[in-house]
Write an enzyme that holds these catalytic residues in place. Structure first.
Site: not given
Ligand code: AMP
Length: 215
Positions: A128, A172
């Site tokens: 990505r 993750r």
């Molecule tokens: P994403 O872009 O949705 O993959 O989010 C990237 C990172 O942001 C995640 O690995 C978490 O560390 C944090 N994050 C995003 N959304 C959330 C959420 N709803 N709750 C907790 N951490 C979040």
């Protein structure tokens, strides 16, 4: 006001699907990941609180997430419809969203769970690339830009997210299994969930979603 939720592990294609749905519907896209990355870039208090969790691929505490989501909902048109991408990610966040929606007389209308076999998630994530200026998402193999390293839309530089390294990706995935996957049963119990095989093309997936939300 109503909302749809896009569920699915890292690399399931929630961001790409949201880009298409944003063009084709009037649902407002709320990505907590994008909001947090912006907060880290601007070094706000939320960004400072979130940074280390994000770098390790762990979840930011529910209270921080629920605050920024409620603030975002409150800052817009009270009649707006929302598309949540990457939120909720824990049962606590789902319950928090329910309480916010009770107060606002709103409801979750559909939850779409994008399912991907685990073995194709890792190459999806390591390949990505994201435009530094507009956030458009590419993939070195599945969706390469016309000019290597440059965004097709605004010629911005394409970067790899710091949490797309292989070690962070494994964490993750684990966090997803332990903390987010239980949401499938949570929404299944309410009859809200639809499972969609995310091995289909983004346009095929978007059409399935559009069929369900009547847009
Ligand atoms: P994403 O872009 O949705 O993959 O989010 C990237 C990172 O942001 C995640 O690995 C978490 O560390 C944090 N994050 C995003 N959304 C959330 C959420 N709803 N709750 C907790 N951490 C979040």
């Amino acid at each position: 006001m109503r909302a749809i939720i896009l569920l699915g592990g890292p690399g399931a294609g929630k961001g790409t699907l949201s880009e298409i749905l944003t063009r084709k519907t009037d649902y407002l896209h709320i990505s907590t990941g994008d909001m947090l990355r912006e907060a880290v870039r601007s070094a706000s208090l939320v960004g400072q609180a979130a940074k280390s969790f994000m770098e390790s691929g762990s979840l930011v505490p529910d209270s921080v997430i629920l605050d920024i989501v409620e603030e975002r909902i409150d800052s817009g048109d009270p009649q707006a419809h929302f598309m949540f991408d990457g939120f909720p990610r824990t049962i606590g966040q789902a319950e928090g969203l329910d309480s916010i929606f009770v107060r606002k007389n709103a409801r979750v209308s559909n939850v779409f769970n994008l399912t991907v076999p685990r073995e194709i998630l890792i190459p999806r994530l390591t390949g990505r690339r994201v435009c530094k200026s507009c956030g458009a998402v590419y993939h070195l193999i599945n969706k390469p830009p016309k000019n290597p390293g440059r965004c097709d839309i605004d010629n911005g530089e394409l970067l790899q997210r710091t949490d797309d390294s292989e070690a962070t990706i494994l964490n993750r995935l684990l966090v997803y299994e332990n903390q987010t996957a239980p949401l499938i049963a949570y929404y299944e119990n309410r009859g809200l969930i639809r499972h969609i095989a995310a091995t289909q093309t983004p346009d095929q997936i978007a059409n399935i979603v559009l069929g369900f939300i009547g847009a």
